[in-house]
Design a protein around this motif. Structure first.
Motif, short mmCIF file in Angstrom:
data_model
loop_
_atom_site.label_atom_id
_atom_site.label_comp_id
_atom_site.label_asym_id
_atom_site.label_seq_id
_atom_site.Cartn_x
_atom_site.Cartn_y
_atom_site.Cartn_z
N LEU A 604 3.41 2.24 8.75
CA LEU A 604 3.29 0.79 8.55
C LEU A 604 2.14 0.23 9.37
O LEU A 604 1.66 0.86 10.31
N GLN A 613 -0.98 -10.46 -0.65
CA GLN A 613 -0.56 -9.07 -0.74
C GLN A 613 0.62 -8.88 -1.68
O GLN A 613 1.56 -9.67 -1.67
N LEU A 615 3.24 -5.72 -3.66
CA LEU A 615 3.70 -4.34 -3.67
C LEU A 615 2.77 -3.48 -4.51
O LEU A 615 2.28 -3.92 -5.56
N ASP A 617 -0.18 -2.48 -3.99
CA ASP A 617 -1.61 -2.64 -3.78
C ASP A 617 -2.13 -1.46 -2.95
O ASP A 617 -1.42 -0.94 -2.07
N ARG A 634 -1.04 3.04 -0.01
CA ARG A 634 -0.47 2.09 -0.96
C ARG A 634 0.63 1.29 -0.28
O ARG A 634 1.40 1.85 0.53
N VAL A 635 0.72 0.01 -0.58
CA VAL A 635 1.76 -0.85 0.01
C VAL A 635 3.08 -0.55 -0.71
O VAL A 635 3.21 -0.76 -1.91
N SER A 636 4.06 -0.05 0.06
CA SER A 636 5.36 0.28 -0.55
C SER A 636 6.44 -0.74 -0.18
O SER A 636 7.53 -0.72 -0.74
N ILE A 638 6.88 -4.92 1.93
CA ILE A 638 6.26 -6.02 2.69
C ILE A 638 7.37 -6.81 3.38
O ILE A 638 8.32 -7.23 2.73
N LEU A 654 3.35 -4.33 6.63
CA LEU A 654 3.10 -3.63 5.37
C LEU A 654 3.57 -2.20 5.53
O LEU A 654 3.05 -1.45 6.36
N TYR A 655 4.59 -1.84 4.78
CA TYR A 655 5.07 -0.45 4.77
C TYR A 655 4.18 0.33 3.81
O TYR A 655 3.89 -0.14 2.71
N LEU A 656 3.78 1.48 4.25
CA LEU A 656 2.77 2.23 3.51
C LEU A 656 3.36 3.47 2.85
O LEU A 656 4.31 4.07 3.35
#
Lengths: 659, 78
Positions: A604, A613, A615, A617, A634-636, A638, A654-656
């Motif tokens: 994150l 932002q 999801l 992205d 990738r944003v997994s 928010i 932002l969880y990645l």
């Protein structure tokens, strides 16, 4: 990522700008204006065919049959006061079907002669005060079982849709002249009800029994006026509700109105032990194009009315005034007007969590003056919240609207002398979780995965759009049956497990489906202009190294050899009833392997909110202590956090995930 | 938790509507479905044909909820 104004982008990259969380509540459930009906009349009358309409002066005209050849008409100029008990004799020795419609100053009443084949009309051009003498409209080929009328234009062009024992037909009037009836080529075992309204074509709602299968059915159809369907051409018949021939369930008495969207009522009569006769409401999503496909109307909502002839819908489409639901023995009315409340000034905290297939969180409102006691309209469970994140910029306050949220629960909090109203919120996936199917839905062999998912979301009141779906989602037509009582969420999960695509909630109660690709371009960069507060970068094994798809006498597999070389790498297997060749089974396995690769957790980052932002992205950041080159993920998920006290907070986690 | 692979089989209580003894198939109303039935569900061959009487309760094993062809009636009672 949502497009942002340049001034907002500049502001969010500055650590010193004043944050803004703008919140507005409005009386919208999913995408539909909430109508809170109030009963105005419950005077007992014979329950038989009936209808209602509202001309431009806001008066309500009702017509009804007594089932014995007598027709009655009523015009109430001030519906809030009535009177409702007075009916005018409108004809004797007639048939037992009647309908009406209004537009501008015109009101038309349609009915049949005693034989049931001669269709007659009387019309008013003074809002239903005075009517012409009876005149012949046209002659039907067989006795009319039910009919409905809709105006197209204030000049008087209109159409009468009718059903005989087993035929659906329509007859138009243009420039004052009735044409010949146009009979649909569709075949039926029997028909018992029809409703018509006009949007850009004539939109029909039909009830009866399907030919061959003898299933009781509620269909939609179209008679073209040159918009979605060619002029004077019948469209396709689409099933919206259906019951087995031996289910003791039948449908009848459809009514429809096109206001903000197509709103429909119909009666479901359950003749089995313990069953009831009841009116149900359903609607099409306002974004859905006509003709709607099969099974796209929202799951029907029961109405506390048991009359066998249902509730007619009446509203003046040109006037956002009131909508009526009426029967011979009942009048309900609801204001159509939007009710909004701007809550921004009182927002003291907000925390919203957007995840793959879940949205949750809360908005806290300062209630120190008791201003939210009650609470005031439209703050109530089920209503929509418009939440926007932003900053004070060189152009004033600028914000970006996130996906729609709805109020899931209300919680008053009183502690330490403080008074707060916490609005618990949810998103589109939660609407899908609550939407359980009333009947088994078997998709046809021509429905792609995307089409299946579109109908699943549509029945929950959400509209699915494509943000670049996979070719597989668009072209593979699975064997897919949704059993009764399965939630829309479970059904969507099942369908998505065969695809690499993801779905994220969006605005206007919509959902966007897209295929995340490794080649996706970066939508935003952190760590250069945009401050980067925390980084937790994680690398882990993909969640599956091998996937096996077992089709019908066919097998397919996909293998990530690098991952498979690592001890303990898991293998997923799938039953794939849609695949009968090795190639199609392999495609299923490949899509699932890609799906599982995207599930990998990549850590994150915590940043001042990037207001646009979304999801899935692709984002990028740089940190020389971690990597010499830009890191793209990738944003997994928010997390949005805002708090005024005890410590001011305005940040985004932002969880990645994997690219 | 992200999806893994094919969901586990589920057991559903049903009411036998129609029995096709020649093909060992049955139409079954799953409890909870008032208007529509599962059509032509395979029936375990160890169930005696004479026991398959309309109206009796049956246990349906569904290997895939979204594919009724992947289900079987495995018990009948009452």
């Amino acid at each position: 990522m949502r497009t942002l104004p340049a001034a907002l982008t500049t502001a969010q990259q500055s650590a010193t700008n004043e944050p803004r969380v703008a919140v507005t509540a409005d009386n919208t459930i999913a995408a539909l204006r909430r109508l809170d009906f109030v009963q105005l009349d419950a005077t007992a009358q014979t329950i038989a065919k009936h209808d209602a309409c509202v001309p431009a002066d806001g008066s309500l005209t009702r017509v009804r049959s007594d089932g014995a050849g007598n027709l009655f008409q009523q015009r109430v100029t001030t519906p809030a006061a009535g009177p409702w008990g007075t009916w005018n004799a409108f004809g004797t020795g007639k048939g037992n079907v009647v309908a009406c419609a209004a537009i501008g100053t015109r009101v038309i009443v349609i009915y049949t002669d005693a034989a049931g084949t001669g269709v007659k009309f009387r019309e008013s051009t003074d809002y239903g005060v005075n009517f012409t003498a009876e005149a012949a409209a046209f002659t039907a080929g067989a006795a009319v079982v039910d009919l409905s009328v809709a105006y197209k234009a204030a000049g008087g062009d209109c159409a009468v849709a009718y059903v005989t024992a087993a035929a659906l037909a329509i007859c138009k009037r243009a420039a004052g002249t009735w044409g010949a009836p146009a009979v649909s080529a569709a075949t039926f075992n029997s028909l018992n009800g029809v409703a018509v309204c006009y949007s850009t074509d004539y939109n029909l709602f039909v009830t009866g029994v399907e030919v061959t299968t003898l299933r009781r059915t509620f269909w939609t159809n179209t008679y073209g006026d040159g918009a979605a369907v060619a002029l004077n051409t019948w469209g396709n018949l689409y099933t919206q509700q259906q019951a087995e021939s031996d289910s003791s369930v039948s449908y009848n008495a459809p009514f429809a109105a096109y206001i903000d969207t197509f709103r429909v009522t119909f009666v479901e009569a359950d003749a089995f032990t313990g069953g009831a006769t009841r009116t149900y409401r359903t609607n099409l999503h306002p974004l859905a194009p006509w003709p709607a496909l099969a099974n796209t109307y929202t799951s029907p909502v029961p109405v506390n009315y048991t009359g066998a002839e249902g509730l007619a819908l009446a509203a003046n489409a040109a006037d956002a005034d009131y909508m009526y639901e009426t029967a011979p023995d009942r009048v309900y009315r609801a204001a159509q007007s939007p009710v909004t409340a701007t809550l921004t000034a009182d927002v003291i905290a907000a925390e919203i969590r957007e995840r793959d297939r879940a949205t949750s969180g809360y908005i806290e409102l300062d209630n120190s003056a008791g201003q939210y006691a009650g609470p005031p309209s439209p703050i109530t469970i089920g209503n929509r919240l418009d939440v926007r994140w932003g900053y004070y910029t060189t152009s004033g306050y600028l914000t970006s609207k996130m996906a729609d949220l709805w109020i899931a629960a209300l919680e008053y909090r009183r502690t330490g002398g403080k008074s707060v109203l916490r609005l618990h919120v949810e998103g589109g996936w939660e609407l899908l979780r609550r939407n359980r199917q009333r009947m088994q839905i078997t998709h046809s062999a021509t429905d792609s995965y995307y089409s299946v998912l579109l109908r699943i979301t549509s029945r929950a009141g959400l509209w699915l759009t494509s943000g670049g779906v996979s070719t597989r989602a668009d072209t593979v037509t699975p064997k897919f049956t949704i059993p009764a009582q399965m939630s829309g969420y479970e059904a969507a999960q099942q369908a998505l497990s065969f695809l690499a695509d993801r779905i994220r909630p969006a605005t206007i109660a919509s959902m966007k489906m897209l295929e995340p690709l490794t080649s996706d371009a970066t939508t935003y960069t952190f760590g250069v202009a945009h401050p980067l507060r925390t980084v937790q970068l994680r690398s882990e094994q993909p969640r599956a190294a091998e996937t096996h798809a077992f089709g019908v006498a066919a097998f397919g597999e996909a293998i990530d050899y690098a991952t498979a070389a690592v001890a303990g790498a898991p293998r997923d297997y799938m039953r794939d009833a849609s695949s009968s060749t090795g190639a199609t089974a392999t495609a299923t396995a490949t899509a699932h392997l890609r799906r599982r690769a995207l599930d990998a957790d990549a850590g994150l980052i915590i940043v001042p909110p990037n207001c646009g932002q979304e999801l899935y992205d692709a984002v990028e950041f740089s940190d020389g202590y971690i990597s010499g080159s830009a890191i793209k993920r990738r944003v997994s998920g928010i997390d949005w956090r805002y708090a005024r006290r005890p410590v001011a907070v305005f940040e985004q986690t932002l969880y990645l995930g994997a690219m | 938790m992200p999806d893994t692979s094919t969901p586990p089989a589920t057991m559903r209580h049903g009411i036998l509507k129609v029995w096709y003894s020649g093909t060992y198939l049955a139409d079954v109303q799953l409890v909870g479905s008032l208007t529509t039935w599962l059509k032509s569900i395979p029936v375990a061959r160890d169930i005696a044909s004479a026991e398959m009487t309309a109206g009796r309760s049956v246990l349906v094993a569904m290997l895939d909820d979204t594919n009724p062809a992947d289900a079987a009636v495995i018990a009948v009672w009452v």
